[in-house]
Design a protein around this motif. Sequence first.
Motif, PDB file in Angstrom:
ATOM      1  N   ARG A  14      13.005  -1.428   3.207  1.00  0.00           N
ATOM      2  CA  ARG A  14      12.136  -2.419   3.814  1.00  0.00           C
ATOM      3  C   ARG A  14      11.223  -3.067   2.774  1.00  0.00           C
ATOM      4  NH1 ARG A  14       8.615  -1.220   9.151  1.00  0.00           N
ATOM      5  NH2 ARG A  14       7.630   0.298   7.806  1.00  0.00           N
TER       6      ARG A  14
ATOM      7  N   ASP B  52       3.975   1.624  13.313  1.00  0.00           N
ATOM      8  CA  ASP B  52       5.289   1.222  13.813  1.00  0.00           C
ATOM      9  C   ASP B  52       6.362   2.229  13.408  1.00  0.00           C
ATOM     10  OD1 ASP B  52       5.646   0.634  11.129  1.00  0.00           O
ATOM     11  OD2 ASP B  52       6.790  -1.192  11.549  1.00  0.00           O
ATOM     12  N   PHE B  53       5.923   3.461  13.051  1.00  0.00           N
ATOM     13  CA  PHE B  53       6.905   4.520  12.800  1.00  0.00           C
ATOM     14  C   PHE B  53       7.480   4.993  14.131  1.00  0.00           C
ATOM     15  CE2 PHE B  53       4.646   4.712   8.796  1.00  0.00           C
ATOM     16  CZ  PHE B  53       5.692   4.893   7.902  1.00  0.00           C
TER      17      PHE B  53
ATOM     18  N   ALA C 254       0.813  -1.204   0.000  1.00  0.00           N
ATOM     19  CA  ALA C 254       0.000   0.000   0.000  1.00  0.00           C
ATOM     20  C   ALA C 254       0.853   1.263   0.000  1.00  0.00           C
ATOM     21  CB  ALA C 254      -0.930  -0.020   1.198  1.00  0.00           C
TER      22      ALA C 254
ATOM     23  N   GLU D 237       1.783  -4.506  11.086  1.00  0.00           N
ATOM     24  CA  GLU D 237       3.223  -4.523  11.327  1.00  0.00           C
ATOM     25  C   GLU D 237       3.484  -5.302  12.608  1.00  0.00           C
ATOM     26  OE1 GLU D 237       5.186  -3.473   9.122  1.00  0.00           O
ATOM     27  OE2 GLU D 237       4.100  -1.973   7.951  1.00  0.00           O
TER      28      GLU D 237
ATOM     29  N   THR E 160      -1.869  -2.259   6.948  1.00  0.00           N
ATOM     30  CA  THR E 160      -0.823  -3.287   6.949  1.00  0.00           C
ATOM     31  C   THR E 160      -0.507  -3.621   8.395  1.00  0.00           C
ATOM     32  OG1 THR E 160       0.086  -2.082   5.084  1.00  0.00           O
ATOM     33  CG2 THR E 160       1.407  -3.880   5.957  1.00  0.00           C
TER      34      THR E 160
END
Lengths: 610, 394
Positions: free
Chosen positions: A572, B28-29, A563, B204, B202
């Motif tokens: 990554r 998860d930043f 996305a 993480e 997403t």
Amino acid sequence: MQNNQSKSERQMHIRNFSIIAHIDHGKSTLADRLLEATETVEKREMSEQVLDNMELERERGITIKARAVRLSYTAPDGEHYSLNLIDTPGHVDFNYEVSRSLNACDGALLVVDATQGIEAQTLANAYLAVDAGLEIIPVVNKIDLPSADVDRCRNEIEEIIGIPAEGCPAVSAKTGLNIDSVFEAIVRDIPAPDGDENAPLKCLIFDSYYDSYLGVVVNIRVVDGKIKAGDRIRLMSTGKEFDVVEVGVLDPFGLKKTDELMAGDVGYLTASIKSVGDTRVGDTVTLADDPADKPLPGFKKVLPMVYAGIYPADGAKYGDLRDALEKLRLNDASLVFEPETSIALGFGFRCGFLGLLHMEIIEERIEREFNLDLITTAPSVIYEVEKTNGEKCRIDNPSDYPPTEEISTAYEPVVKASIITPSEYVGGLMDLCQDRRGTFIDMKYLDTDRVELHYTLPLGEIVYDFFDALKSRSKGYASFDYELDGYVPSKLVKLDFLLNGEQVDALSFIVHADKAYGRARKIAERLKESIPRQLFEIPIQAAIGSKIIARETVKAMRKDVLAKCYGGDVTRKKKLLEKQKEGKKKMRQLGSVKVSPEAFMAVLKFDDND
Amino acid sequence: MTDKTLVNKSIGIYIHVPFCLSKCSYCDFYSNPLAHSKEYADSYADAVIKYLHAASAYLGDRTVDTVYFGGGTPTVLPSRSLVTVLDSVFQYFNVDAEAEITTECNPGTANLDYFKDLRSAGFNRLSMGAQSFNDNELRILGRIHTSDGFVRAYSDASLAGFDNISADLMYGIPEQTEQSFAFSVDRLVSLAPAHISSYALTLEVGTPLYKRTGELPFPDEDTTANMYSALVDTLAQNGYNRYEISNFAKKDRESRHNLRYWQCLDYLGVGPGAHSCIDGIRFSTVTSTEAFLSEKDFPTSLRNITETPLTDTVEHLTKTDAATEFLMLGLRLARGVSLDELQTRFDVSIDTLLDTPLDPYIGQGFMTLTDGVLAFTDKGFFVSNYILSDLLSF
């Protein structure tokens, strides 16, 4: 009690015996205690279960290969005895090896778990021992457990097996309680070996293994005559001759060289033999210049009963797999294999095994000891086919199965099966046998709550996890034993599977016509679950000949998008794609379809509901 | 637009603000809860300004055409902090008159006055996280605002003079349905932002949401595919052009800063955990606010960067690496990748980068190759990941 007139003083101080038991009834533990009690093995040197020294054997608690050890025992009257304990394999796959090991003995300890009583294997092994003419000493084990019932156990032994058990040793192999009584019984009740030291040499081979320094080490029981280093020997089944390099006895921690072995002795010989294939279990060793007139009875070459294709999960490891199989064959004359090519799986080997356990053991040893991941095709028994042109053939690979129109009659192997179970599970187990196309023979009540069932079952039905199904339907209480009972005509068909219109040879198998539809549907469903969605729709079809009997569809992949992807993510995300790529590399390309080895295996596994 | 002069002479600046009021359940930043790091927040602007000053020693001749404040939540800092940082960018760098200057902003952290401060300091674009217009979904995501809160913040920003606002929407949220997502899309479209980003959630590893995977009902592949498909249709009908896989813009309102990433143009990232890519060197700063704040000598040359302990990772991209990334990122754009540009910028032809031929993908309608430009089709975008991992050799 014993007729000892013809026996020499030396023979009078030898006893050759084995221990037979149902799995888990404590055979290996008892062997350990005997070794310890004779101080043959110092207690501090003992790891658990000295005899089962293959890692796999320890884990599974079973003995895979026969093995022997000499115990030095001093009786209370001061007499010294050599007690040769010949350990036998504990599984039906190795019944022939069991019978040969027993023939090397004069008596057997029959270990029965005081909390479980007699089980199918106890019975089967006891009968083998009786057939071999052995003196049987029952030993009731695990009497330290609260649920032990020694009297009931002794009654069962007398009633079911028909041998006297009153006053037989009742011990705890675990704690060592009453172990002395076992020694006393061995010396008192087991006949000393006989045999004429001056007759022509006859030795029974009950085991052999390959040692990289010594060549093949042959474990033998000398029946008649004597043998020493320098003798030229002949193997009577093949006529092959070798010069003896060394003879000796079997100490717990290795071979102990001696000058000679004589009638009644158990020991080993080496003769620069390269292959265990030359020293088949059951064969007779004699002297080349003074041969025995006829071999010991009972030799037969064991033949594989179950075949499967074994492939490396990583096609590049074909050479490693070949090396692994060759190394294993050094010690396992019953393992046969030859190269095979599958369109789906690439290069691999068609391997023959004595049974399913043997197959699992080989697979596990390859994976563990040689660090290879394997893909194994569905196990198949050997079918026999009579063709319309009169030709007869044996089929161990579904790919070789002739087209239906060329077959006049097909035959499949059947077994006589004996199941012992608590009576509450009889219904479920009869259903299971029925479902597996079994023919009921009879049913016997062993006592008020235990039943022995006899069935004729197709071997092909047993190789599909019959044992697991049996265990799950009896909560683990039922035990099972079988022996091959010839071939019967059968309505067989070959079931093929097509992915995206292309046949996947490795998925084909031979099955009874009545079972074909159910299996086809099940496997098609399982393929659907296991094949990951791909860029296009994948039709799955099951077919008999050109007739499609089941179909499923793996829908095309709908969405696979990373996305977000901004500055900080590049590395990554790249790794993510790399990982996905690695995953794809592990997949097998079956025509245009990618299938992971895991998915492949999942499809080939059967469960109780199949 | 991407000729050699621009490649060499322009740069984008990303300023990372590693603070949030509270952390969202899926994020998860790198960021710190503000409550525990008040003293850091105050001195943070000073450290960034020092960093920028040092960097101007080797980037002073570049033209800055985009500035982007991201996080974290930049707007948890007082507006004057953002303003002084932006002022220093103007002071130390040659900033293009038409530069795009963006800050991310979470509803609930800024009011009308705050927006006015930013607007008058030169900020001309906002990126606001709406994520959903369903308050239950917002709670699952751990967002601090409600859907009403977003609308309020959006109108405050508009009133303050921001006409270039981007809003984020998320799909694939636990408990989300195709209907509830369509509702969120409609609500957002009715506000008519210039730009919309929409991402599939997403999972993480290690995030609170990840730990709840078992208990929450996540929409399946087909459902999220339907959501994405409906989104593309609705936005197209409302005048938004999908110029990147997950990004939609009204005419001339593409995110110029993010386009730099997708075109592999140079950018400097400032702050703990920030990544930069300059002259074929990609590097990141250690993910520690404390280390960043206590640093006395920020790097004054690219060589320094590889030597200072403040630098976490350094990658010297080979031409093949860079070209592979150019394909991987460039194919995210609807306009695709010019193979001529690939050849000119990286001196490699596409054949050397690919593991498998393109033909089947073009033949089956996943990609097009027209006049030397390779691009995904609509159908291809949906499964672009799968195709890229087939095609590219890493």
